[in-house]
Design a protein around this motif. Structure first.
Motif, PDB file in Angstrom:
ATOM      1  N   LEU A 108     -19.326 -54.625  28.773  1.00 23.40           N
ATOM      2  CA  LEU A 108     -19.413 -53.165  28.653  1.00 23.40           C
ATOM      3  C   LEU A 108     -19.460 -52.516  30.022  1.00 23.40           C
ATOM      4  CD1 LEU A 108     -22.324 -52.829  26.063  1.00 23.40           C
ATOM      5  CD2 LEU A 108     -19.884 -52.650  25.592  1.00 23.40           C
ATOM      6  N   GLN A 109     -19.037 -51.260  30.055  1.00 23.53           N
ATOM      7  CA  GLN A 109     -19.332 -50.446  31.222  1.00 23.53           C
ATOM      8  C   GLN A 109     -19.579 -49.020  30.766  1.00 23.53           C
ATOM      9  OE1 GLN A 109     -16.076 -50.939  33.985  1.00 23.53           O
ATOM     10  NE2 GLN A 109     -15.062 -49.086  33.313  1.00 23.53           N
ATOM     11  N   LEU A 110     -20.532 -48.379  31.437  1.00 22.99           N
ATOM     12  CA  LEU A 110     -20.802 -46.967  31.218  1.00 22.99           C
ATOM     13  C   LEU A 110     -20.103 -46.202  32.326  1.00 22.99           C
ATOM     14  CD1 LEU A 110     -24.577 -46.891  30.234  1.00 22.99           C
ATOM     15  CD2 LEU A 110     -22.616 -46.474  28.761  1.00 22.99           C
ATOM     16  N   GLN A 111     -19.580 -45.039  31.982  1.00 21.18           N
ATOM     17  CA  GLN A 111     -18.857 -44.237  32.969  1.00 21.18           C
ATOM     18  C   GLN A 111     -19.145 -42.763  32.730  1.00 21.18           C
ATOM     19  OE1 GLN A 111     -15.434 -46.510  31.577  1.00 21.18           O
ATOM     20  NE2 GLN A 111     -14.393 -44.559  31.154  1.00 21.18           N
ATOM     21  N   SER A 112     -18.991 -41.968  33.785  1.00 20.29           N
ATOM     22  CA  SER A 112     -19.366 -40.554  33.735  1.00 20.29           C
ATOM     23  C   SER A 112     -18.302 -39.654  33.114  1.00 20.29           C
ATOM     24  CB  SER A 112     -19.714 -40.047  35.137  1.00 20.29           C
ATOM     25  OG  SER A 112     -18.589 -40.149  35.993  1.00 20.29           O
ATOM     26  N   VAL A 113     -17.068 -40.109  33.049  1.00 18.53           N
ATOM     27  CA  VAL A 113     -15.989 -39.358  32.392  1.00 18.53           C
ATOM     28  C   VAL A 113     -15.155 -40.343  31.582  1.00 18.53           C
ATOM     29  CG1 VAL A 113     -15.894 -37.493  34.106  1.00 18.53           C
ATOM     30  CG2 VAL A 113     -14.428 -39.477  34.377  1.00 18.53           C
ATOM     31  N   SER A 114     -14.398 -39.822  30.651  1.00 23.76           N
ATOM     32  CA  SER A 114     -13.608 -40.681  29.769  1.00 23.76           C
ATOM     33  C   SER A 114     -12.672 -41.606  30.542  1.00 23.76           C
ATOM     34  CB  SER A 114     -12.801 -39.820  28.794  1.00 23.76           C
ATOM     35  OG  SER A 114     -12.010 -40.635  27.966  1.00 23.76           O
ATOM     36  N   GLY A 115     -12.112 -41.113  31.645  1.00 21.15           N
ATOM     37  CA  GLY A 115     -11.157 -41.897  32.412  1.00 21.15           C
ATOM     38  C   GLY A 115     -11.731 -42.637  33.584  1.00 21.15           C
ATOM     39  N   GLY A 116     -13.035 -42.779  33.683  1.00 21.54           N
ATOM     40  CA  GLY A 116     -13.632 -43.538  34.778  1.00 21.54           C
ATOM     41  C   GLY A 116     -14.780 -42.805  35.430  1.00 21.54           C
ATOM     42  N   GLY A 117     -14.487 -42.110  36.566  1.00 19.11           N
ATOM     43  CA  GLY A 117     -15.549 -41.426  37.305  1.00 19.11           C
ATOM     44  C   GLY A 117     -16.521 -42.424  37.887  1.00 19.11           C
ATOM     45  N   THR A 118     -17.804 -42.081  37.844  1.00 19.36           N
ATOM     46  CA  THR A 118     -18.848 -43.005  38.262  1.00 19.36           C
ATOM     47  C   THR A 118     -18.973 -44.085  37.196  1.00 19.36           C
ATOM     48  OG1 THR A 118     -20.033 -41.247  39.417  1.00 19.36           O
ATOM     49  CG2 THR A 118     -21.296 -43.223  38.858  1.00 19.36           C
ATOM     50  N   VAL A 119     -18.942 -45.345  37.618  1.00 17.37           N
ATOM     51  CA  VAL A 119     -18.943 -46.460  36.682  1.00 17.37           C
ATOM     52  C   VAL A 119     -20.081 -47.420  37.000  1.00 17.37           C
ATOM     53  CG1 VAL A 119     -17.628 -48.483  35.894  1.00 17.37           C
ATOM     54  CG2 VAL A 119     -16.439 -46.316  36.343  1.00 17.37           C
ATOM     55  N   VAL A 120     -20.794 -47.851  35.951  1.00 16.77           N
ATOM     56  CA  VAL A 120     -21.785 -48.910  36.080  1.00 16.77           C
ATOM     57  C   VAL A 120     -21.387 -50.009  35.101  1.00 16.77           C
ATOM     58  CG1 VAL A 120     -24.187 -49.602  35.719  1.00 16.77           C
ATOM     59  CG2 VAL A 120     -23.676 -47.423  36.826  1.00 16.77           C
ATOM     60  N   GLU A 121     -21.070 -51.159  35.649  1.00 15.76           N
ATOM     61  CA  GLU A 121     -20.746 -52.310  34.812  1.00 15.76           C
ATOM     62  C   GLU A 121     -22.048 -52.969  34.377  1.00 15.76           C
ATOM     63  OE1 GLU A 121     -17.634 -54.919  35.825  1.00 15.76           O
ATOM     64  OE2 GLU A 121     -16.467 -53.358  36.827  1.00 15.76           O
ATOM     65  N   ILE A 122     -22.191 -53.154  33.094  1.00 17.42           N
ATOM     66  CA  ILE A 122     -23.398 -53.772  32.562  1.00 17.42           C
ATOM     67  C   ILE A 122     -23.334 -55.271  32.841  1.00 17.42           C
ATOM     68  CG2 ILE A 122     -24.785 -54.120  30.481  1.00 17.42           C
ATOM     69  CD1 ILE A 122     -24.506 -51.153  31.498  1.00 17.42           C
ATOM     70  N   THR A 123     -24.425 -55.823  33.355  1.00 21.35           N
ATOM     71  CA  THR A 123     -24.441 -57.237  33.729  1.00 21.35           C
ATOM     72  C   THR A 123     -25.153 -58.110  32.711  1.00 21.35           C
ATOM     73  OG1 THR A 123     -26.466 -56.976  35.022  1.00 21.35           O
ATOM     74  CG2 THR A 123     -24.357 -56.680  36.187  1.00 21.35           C
ATOM     75  N   GLY A 124     -25.912 -57.491  31.828  1.00 22.94           N
ATOM     76  CA  GLY A 124     -26.637 -58.270  30.833  1.00 22.94           C
ATOM     77  C   GLY A 124     -27.550 -57.399  30.014  1.00 22.94           C
ATOM     78  N   GLY A 125     -28.483 -58.001  29.365  1.00 17.39           N
ATOM     79  CA  GLY A 125     -29.411 -57.279  28.506  1.00 17.39           C
ATOM     80  C   GLY A 125     -29.746 -58.111  27.293  1.00 17.39           C
ATOM     81  N   ALA A 126     -30.688 -57.623  26.519  1.00 19.97           N
ATOM     82  CA  ALA A 126     -31.127 -58.319  25.316  1.00 19.97           C
ATOM     83  C   ALA A 126     -30.526 -57.644  24.094  1.00 19.97           C
ATOM     84  CB  ALA A 126     -32.647 -58.307  25.228  1.00 19.97           C
ATOM     85  N   VAL A 127     -29.857 -58.433  23.280  1.00 18.82           N
ATOM     86  CA  VAL A 127     -29.260 -57.928  22.042  1.00 18.82           C
ATOM     87  C   VAL A 127     -30.266 -58.143  20.917  1.00 18.82           C
ATOM     88  CG1 VAL A 127     -27.331 -58.151  20.425  1.00 18.82           C
ATOM     89  CG2 VAL A 127     -26.963 -58.535  22.877  1.00 18.82           C
ATOM     90  N   GLU A 128     -30.571 -57.057  20.200  1.00 13.72           N
ATOM     91  CA  GLU A 128     -31.494 -57.189  19.075  1.00 13.72           C
ATOM     92  C   GLU A 128     -30.774 -57.886  17.928  1.00 13.72           C
ATOM     93  OE1 GLU A 128     -33.409 -53.543  17.942  1.00 13.72           O
ATOM     94  OE2 GLU A 128     -34.064 -53.145  19.994  1.00 13.72           O
ATOM     95  N   PRO A 129     -31.342 -58.956  17.432  1.00 19.17           N
ATOM     96  CA  PRO A 129     -30.684 -59.656  16.327  1.00 19.17           C
ATOM     97  C   PRO A 129     -30.660 -58.778  15.072  1.00 19.17           C
ATOM     98  CG  PRO A 129     -32.770 -60.725  16.914  1.00 19.17           C
ATOM     99  CD  PRO A 129     -32.581 -59.578  17.845  1.00 19.17           C
ATOM    100  N   ALA A 130     -29.546 -58.806  14.370  1.00 15.98           N
ATOM    101  CA  ALA A 130     -29.412 -58.028  13.140  1.00 15.98           C
ATOM    102  C   ALA A 130     -30.218 -58.687  12.033  1.00 15.98           C
ATOM    103  CB  ALA A 130     -27.951 -57.925  12.750  1.00 15.98           C
ATOM    104  N   LYS A 131     -30.942 -57.871  11.276  1.00 17.29           N
ATOM    105  CA  LYS A 131     -31.735 -58.386  10.158  1.00 17.29           C
ATOM    106  C   LYS A 131     -30.869 -58.564   8.911  1.00 17.29           C
ATOM    107  CE  LYS A 131     -36.078 -56.408  11.803  1.00 17.29           C
ATOM    108  NZ  LYS A 131     -35.720 -56.264  13.147  1.00 17.29           N
ATOM    109  N   SER A 132     -29.744 -57.921   8.898  1.00 12.30           N
ATOM    110  CA  SER A 132     -28.793 -58.041   7.792  1.00 12.30           C
ATOM    111  C   SER A 132     -27.422 -57.653   8.335  1.00 12.30           C
ATOM    112  CB  SER A 132     -29.204 -57.127   6.639  1.00 12.30           C
ATOM    113  OG  SER A 132     -29.150 -55.774   7.047  1.00 12.30           O
ATOM    114  N   ARG A 133     -26.445 -57.633   7.475  1.00 10.16           N
ATOM    115  CA  ARG A 133     -25.118 -57.200   7.912  1.00 10.16           C
ATOM    116  C   ARG A 133     -25.191 -55.714   8.235  1.00 10.16           C
ATOM    117  NH1 ARG A 133     -20.205 -60.156   5.022  1.00 10.16           N
ATOM    118  NH2 ARG A 133     -20.973 -62.263   5.323  1.00 10.16           N
TER     119      ARG A 133
END
Length: 170
Positions: free
Chosen positions: A27-52
């Motif tokens: 993933l990456q977050l960006q300040s405008v639809s076409g780019g702008g300021t960009v932060v590439e996500i390097t990791g994080g904790a995914v919450e496990p789904a309790k159901s579908r």
């Protein structure tokens, strides 16, 4: 949905997803639809789904959260929070990869909660040999906003007889 205070990024899909296949580094977050300021996500904790479920919640790591806070033109409102996604990000419950959202056409956030958490002093050190005071906070701060005249040293924790710093570069 994005809330920098809780470091949570909730992504809604149009079908159930397999959260165990989620790789936040796609993933990456960006300040405008076409780019702008960009932060590439390097990791994080995914919450496990309790159901579908069609919602995946990721808690960003400290490095990514601080990078977003440092990029003051990103993640403060719906108007400056867009997401791009690589196909390797996640698979649905039938093992089909998610459709890519290219960085040239990022998806706008549905809701954004801007940073309202005040930074706290986490530790400091001072050298009498170099006269350098090093201060660390619990999150990114704007060094230009630090007023050194507000810093006081105390010989005891009772707050009596403070020594106030008069000046110095930040």
């Amino acid at each position: 949905e994005f809330d920098i205070n809780t470091k949570k990024l909730k992504i809604n899909f149009d079908e159930p997803m397999d959260s165990s296949t989620c790789d936040p580094s796609q993933l990456q977050l960006q300040s405008v639809s076409g780019g702008g300021t960009v932060v590439e996500i390097t990791g994080g904790a995914v919450e496990p789904a309790k159901s579908r479920t069609a919602t995946v919640t990721i808690t960003l790591n400290e490095v990514d959260a601080n990078n977003i806070k440092f990029a003051t033109s990103l993640g403060t409102a719906v108007s400056n929070t867009f997401l791009s996604v690589k196909a390797a990000f996640i698979k649905d419950v039938f093992a089909n990869p998610v459709a890519k959202i290219d960085a040239t056409n990022g998806k706008k956030a549905d809701s954004v909660t801007a940073d309202t958490t005040a930074p706290e002093l986490s530790k400091f050190s001072f050298s009498l040999h170099t006269n350098i005071l090093t201060i660390e906070f619990t999150e990114t701060v704007n060094a230009a906003t630090i007023d050194v005249s507000d810093i006081k040293f105390h010989a005891k924790s009772d707050g009596q007889n403070p020594f106030k710093i008069s000046a110095g570069p930040v």
